[in-house]
Each structure stands twice: as C-alpha cells, then as structure tokens.
Design a protein around this motif. Structure first.
Motif, mmCIF file in Angstrom:
data_model
loop_
_atom_site.group_PDB
_atom_site.id
_atom_site.type_symbol
_atom_site.label_atom_id
_atom_site.label_comp_id
_atom_site.label_asym_id
_atom_site.label_seq_id
_atom_site.Cartn_x
_atom_site.Cartn_y
_atom_site.Cartn_z
ATOM 1 N N MET A 1 1.033 -1.237 0.011
ATOM 2 C CA MET A 1 -0.202 0.082 -0.038
ATOM 3 C C MET A 1 0.771 1.171 0.058
ATOM 4 S SD MET A 1 -2.602 1.202 2.902
ATOM 5 C CE MET A 1 -1.427 1.819 3.860
ATOM 6 N N ALA A 2 0.538 2.254 -0.843
ATOM 7 C CA ALA A 2 1.251 3.386 -0.928
ATOM 8 C C ALA A 2 0.402 4.523 -0.437
ATOM 9 C CB ALA A 2 1.795 3.727 -2.313
ATOM 10 N N GLN A 3 1.031 5.543 0.119
ATOM 11 C CA GLN A 3 0.144 6.617 0.704
ATOM 12 C C GLN A 3 -0.145 8.027 -0.299
ATOM 13 O OE1 GLN A 3 -1.225 6.376 3.708
ATOM 14 N NE2 GLN A 3 -2.281 8.089 3.629
ATOM 15 N N ALA A 4 -0.924 8.076 -0.711
ATOM 16 C CA ALA A 4 -1.304 9.514 -1.352
ATOM 17 C C ALA A 4 -1.181 10.631 -0.451
ATOM 18 C CB ALA A 4 -2.394 9.456 -2.311
ATOM 19 N N VAL A 5 -1.617 11.788 -0.781
ATOM 20 C CA VAL A 5 -1.559 13.059 -0.068
ATOM 21 C C VAL A 5 -2.665 13.001 1.087
ATOM 22 C CG1 VAL A 5 -2.094 15.655 -0.110
ATOM 23 C CG2 VAL A 5 -0.691 14.537 -2.162
ATOM 24 N N LEU B 1 -2.306 -0.930 -4.120
ATOM 25 C CA LEU B 1 -2.101 -1.735 -5.391
ATOM 26 C C LEU B 1 -2.085 -2.834 -5.534
ATOM 27 C CD1 LEU B 1 0.757 0.904 -5.920
ATOM 28 C CD2 LEU B 1 -1.086 1.214 -6.986
ATOM 29 N N TYR B 2 -2.241 -3.578 -6.549
ATOM 30 C CA TYR B 2 -2.113 -5.024 -6.739
ATOM 31 C C TYR B 2 -1.880 -5.100 -8.152
ATOM 32 C CZ TYR B 2 -2.725 -10.062 -6.587
ATOM 33 O OH TYR B 2 -2.687 -11.492 -6.631
ATOM 34 N N ALA B 3 -0.670 -5.550 -8.540
ATOM 35 C CA ALA B 3 -0.486 -5.810 -9.974
ATOM 36 C C ALA B 3 -0.713 -4.360 -10.611
ATOM 37 C CB ALA B 3 -0.924 -6.762 -10.483
ATOM 38 N N ASP B 4 -1.684 -4.595 -11.796
ATOM 39 C CA ASP B 4 -1.973 -3.378 -12.562
ATOM 40 C C ASP B 4 -3.183 -2.575 -11.958
ATOM 41 O OD1 ASP B 4 -3.255 -5.349 -13.427
ATOM 42 O OD2 ASP B 4 -3.298 -4.545 -15.436
ATOM 43 N N ASP B 5 -3.684 -3.247 -10.966
ATOM 44 C CA ASP B 5 -5.051 -2.768 -10.327
ATOM 45 C C ASP B 5 -4.706 -1.424 -9.288
ATOM 46 O OD1 ASP B 5 -6.945 -3.802 -11.634
ATOM 47 O OD2 ASP B 5 -6.660 -5.558 -10.805
ATOM 48 N N SER B 6 -5.352 -0.510 -9.361
ATOM 49 C CA SER B 6 -4.994 0.641 -8.345
ATOM 50 C C SER B 6 -6.322 0.983 -7.754
ATOM 51 C CB SER B 6 -4.608 1.841 -9.011
ATOM 52 O OG SER B 6 -3.053 1.369 -9.667
ATOM 53 N N CYS B 7 -6.474 1.255 -6.677
ATOM 54 C CA CYS B 7 -7.730 1.662 -5.875
ATOM 55 C C CYS B 7 -7.265 2.833 -4.797
ATOM 56 C CB CYS B 7 -8.308 0.392 -5.090
ATOM 57 S SG CYS B 7 -9.583 0.976 -3.922
ATOM 58 N N THR C 1 -12.177 2.382 -15.249
ATOM 59 C CA THR C 1 -12.098 3.447 -14.132
ATOM 60 C C THR C 1 -13.413 3.713 -13.631
ATOM 61 O OG1 THR C 1 -10.020 4.355 -15.351
ATOM 62 C CG2 THR C 1 -11.235 5.578 -13.497
ATOM 63 N N LYS C 2 -13.745 3.219 -12.487
ATOM 64 C CA LYS C 2 -15.233 3.546 -11.903
ATOM 65 C C LYS C 2 -14.837 4.177 -10.458
ATOM 66 C CE LYS C 2 -16.764 -0.764 -14.149
ATOM 67 N NZ LYS C 2 -17.698 -2.087 -13.588
ATOM 68 N N SER C 3 -16.174 4.654 -10.065
ATOM 69 C CA SER C 3 -16.117 5.301 -9.054
ATOM 70 C C SER C 3 -17.217 4.451 -8.062
ATOM 71 C CB SER C 3 -16.034 6.919 -8.748
ATOM 72 O OG SER C 3 -17.380 7.262 -9.385
ATOM 73 N N ILE C 4 -17.227 4.582 -6.586
ATOM 74 C CA ILE C 4 -18.435 4.234 -5.968
ATOM 75 C C ILE C 4 -18.140 4.851 -4.638
ATOM 76 C CG2 ILE C 4 -17.086 2.364 -5.001
ATOM 77 C CD1 ILE C 4 -19.732 0.493 -5.065
ATOM 78 N N ILE C 5 -19.280 5.167 -3.943
ATOM 79 C CA ILE C 5 -19.372 5.577 -2.695
ATOM 80 C C ILE C 5 -20.075 4.498 -1.756
ATOM 81 C CG2 ILE C 5 -21.425 7.047 -3.119
ATOM 82 C CD1 ILE C 5 -20.401 9.083 -1.050
ATOM 83 N N GLU D 1 -22.232 -0.599 -7.535
ATOM 84 C CA GLU D 1 -21.243 -1.757 -7.333
ATOM 85 C C GLU D 1 -19.825 -1.832 -8.307
ATOM 86 O OE1 GLU D 1 -22.798 -5.627 -10.143
ATOM 87 O OE2 GLU D 1 -23.996 -5.233 -8.256
ATOM 88 N N VAL D 2 -19.049 -2.209 -7.898
ATOM 89 C CA VAL D 2 -17.675 -2.595 -8.448
ATOM 90 C C VAL D 2 -17.158 -3.802 -8.157
ATOM 91 C CG1 VAL D 2 -17.328 0.172 -8.569
ATOM 92 C CG2 VAL D 2 -16.350 -1.395 -6.743
ATOM 93 N N THR D 3 -16.321 -4.379 -9.342
ATOM 94 C CA THR D 3 -15.584 -5.554 -8.908
ATOM 95 C C THR D 3 -13.895 -5.112 -8.734
ATOM 96 O OG1 THR D 3 -17.239 -6.892 -10.359
ATOM 97 C CG2 THR D 3 -14.973 -7.798 -9.708
ATOM 98 N N TYR D 4 -13.548 -5.642 -7.675
ATOM 99 C CA TYR D 4 -12.040 -5.442 -7.116
ATOM 100 C C TYR D 4 -11.512 -6.468 -7.002
ATOM 101 C CZ TYR D 4 -8.196 -3.397 -5.457
ATOM 102 O OH TYR D 4 -6.478 -3.042 -5.010
ATOM 103 N N LEU D 5 -10.365 -7.002 -7.558
ATOM 104 C CA LEU D 5 -9.828 -8.295 -7.528
ATOM 105 C C LEU D 5 -10.785 -9.525 -7.375
ATOM 106 C CD1 LEU D 5 -7.058 -7.132 -4.835
ATOM 107 C CD2 LEU D 5 -6.971 -6.983 -7.378
ATOM 108 N N GLY D 6 -11.894 -9.421 -8.346
ATOM 109 C CA GLY D 6 -12.740 -10.539 -8.171
ATOM 110 C C GLY D 6 -13.776 -10.514 -7.243
ATOM 111 N N CYS D 7 -13.725 -9.636 -6.337
ATOM 112 C CA CYS D 7 -14.794 -9.494 -5.401
ATOM 113 C C CYS D 7 -15.727 -8.219 -5.766
ATOM 114 C CB CYS D 7 -14.073 -9.317 -4.080
ATOM 115 S SG CYS D 7 -15.299 -9.487 -2.641
ATOM 116 N N ILE D 8 -17.013 -8.500 -5.778
ATOM 117 C CA ILE D 8 -18.154 -7.738 -5.959
ATOM 118 C C ILE D 8 -18.298 -6.785 -4.821
ATOM 119 C CG2 ILE D 8 -20.395 -7.146 -6.846
ATOM 120 C CD1 ILE D 8 -20.373 -9.715 -8.470
ATOM 121 N N LEU D 9 -18.283 -5.444 -4.729
ATOM 122 C CA LEU D 9 -18.499 -4.598 -3.723
ATOM 123 C C LEU D 9 -19.678 -3.730 -4.111
ATOM 124 C CD1 LEU D 9 -14.739 -3.270 -2.880
ATOM 125 C CD2 LEU D 9 -16.007 -5.362 -1.896
#
Length: 296
Positions: free
Chosen positions: A1-5, A11-17, A57-61, A88-96
C-alpha cells in the motif's frame, strides 16, 4: 500500500484503488479529485497510461442506505473526462456494492457453484467417490471461500440459506445421495466438511491467527489491536480489543467478529505451532460443536 496526499492508494499488480473516508460528501469529492488528478499526473510524468473507459475506471461511494439516500452523484473528472459513479464495482474478483451487503457477491458465487456442479453431474458416470470430492474441493470450494470473511457475515438469512443449500447439493453429489436426501451433522462429519457459516468462522479465526503471528499482509495491519498494547498484562497478551461498533454492518466486520471469536478461544489453541495446525484444531472444535447444534 502506498500513501497518497490525503487518500490511501492500494496497489495490486496493475490494479489501483484510491480510497478516502469521511462524513462530508463535499470533502470526499474534493479530496478524491485532487488525489486522482495527482495520480494521473504521476502516470504521465512516468510515461504510464491510465484507461478511462467505463469498464476500467469506476467510482463508488460506500455507506448505509440511510446515509446514501440523500447523497448526490460525486463529480469526479480528469480534465473533460468524467468518471462515472456505480452502485457496485468488482475489485480483485470480489463484487463490492455501495452498502457492502455482500448480496451481489453471494449471487455470483451461487451461479458459479451451480454451473460447476451441473458440469460434474454430466461427468459423474466416470467419477468415483474420491474423485467427486476432490473435484468439488478444487472447482467449487474456492468460490465459497474467496474473501468470504468480508462478504458472508452481512448476508441476509435467505442468501445464507441458499449458500448452505448449494453446499448440501455438493455433498449429495459426492456421497451419491438422492436429491432430497436429508443431511444431518453426521453427514458433514463423514465428508469432513464444515457447513458454510462454520467454514467462514474458521477462516476468520485463521486471519486472526495470522495477525497474532505477524504474518498478515501489510494492508491488514490495522484490522486487530492487541490488548497487550493497551493493558500490558499477562491475561491480555493473547486477546484483541473489541472495537466499538454501533451498526449491524460494523459488528459484522472482520475487526469485530474476528476479535470476538478469537478472544473466546483457549490460549493453547492460539499458541498452535503453525497455521495448518491451528486450522485443523479449529476445524475439530467446530465439528464437535455441530453435535450440540441443529443440523444445517
């Protein structure tokens, strides 16, 4: 995990959240836009590309139904490109889904299980009992297990029952039973499987065991808090602090139910030599408890 501002960047491979937590929608919108554009600038400077397609590229609240009822669409954009908000979004195979109910993930799992079980039934004439069980463990059980600690606890009773029914079908297939054959606790012991809810509890305890032994991934470093860090007594050395959670969703979170179940375990079990030993001991305990509870 990297910290933004201000946000957290996972980060996981080429997936960013990009994740931001807050109570003020305007603040959430402002921080997400600022950090998202900062991230895009970094990509450009480092000659990397980012896909702005709706499927990429998706967003969800996330929030409770009550809080989300009056929340407008967040305005997130990169220049003239607007990022669509989804329920809803799918992240690393899991539907949120936006309420983190686990419903959509459970429906996906049920479809996968039924599809694979139908396939196995078509091949049953060339499969013996041992192969049937092996194939169910390889092709079906992973769908029950994948991220189940996160999505299973919040399910409705109806969906929980459907998942149990799906597992019951697998057991009847493995043991060559009639489609309406009654399954009792002895049947589960015979096939050496735990019912779905107990299987999830076992996996939750394994997550707590990994944390206790400092073998959890970095992104789970703040899930549990050792009581030893707070009370610094011998009795607190093997216990976790149970966080305050008002809502049902909060009390179904891994940090809450994981701490609660872990604290109920004996010290001897917690001090198992390794993860596999702990898993087997935990399974034995849960199997024994089946004889004191109604059949699934």
């Amino acid at each position: 995990m990297a910290q933004a501002v201000d946000c957290e960047l996972y980060l996981y491979a080429d997936d960013s959240c990009l994740l931001y937590t807050g109570n003020d929608v305007k603040v959430i919108e402002s921080n997400l836009n600022k950090n998202f554009n900062s991230l895009c600038d970094w990509f450009v400077e480092n000659k990397l590309s980012i896909h702005f397609g709706e499927d990429k590229t998706k967003s969800i609240i996330f929030g409770t139904k009550q809080k989300l009822k009056n929340v407008h669409q967040l305005d997130k954009c990169r220049g003239e490109i607007k990022i669509k908000q989804h329920t809803e979004v799918t992240y690393l195979g899991c539907i949120l889904d936006c309420n983190l109910s686990g419903q959509d993930m459970a429906i996906k799992v049920l479809k996968k299980i039924n599809s694979r079980l139908k396939f196995l039934y078509r091949k049953q004439d060339v499969l013996n009992a041992s192969l049937k069980r092996l194939l169910c463990n390889v092709l079906i059980q992973p769908h029950f297990d994948y991220a189940s600690q996160a999505w299973y606890p919040n399910l409705t009773k109806t969906l929980s029952r459907k998942l149990q029914c799906a597992q019951n079908k697998c057991i009847r297939f493995c043991l060559d039973l009639e489609s309406r054959a009654h399954l009792d606790n002895r049947t589960f012991k015979k096939i050496n499987w735990l019912p779905t809810s107990e299987r999830v509890n076992q996996r939750i305890c394994v997550s707590a065991f990994n944390f206790f032994n400092n073998s959890s991934p970095l992104y789970m470093s703040d899930i549990f808090t050792s009581c030893k860090l707070i009370q610094n007594t011998r009795n607190s050395a093997h216990r976790y602090k149970i966080p305050f959670r008002r809502t049902n969703n909060g009390q179904n979170a891994l940090s809450y139910i994981g701490s609660k179940i872990w604290n109920s375990l004996s010290s001897d079990l917690k001090l198992s030599k390794n993860k596999n030993t702990f898993k087997h001991k935990m399974k034995h305990i849960l199997t024994c408890l089946l004889y004191t509870s109604p059949s699934p």
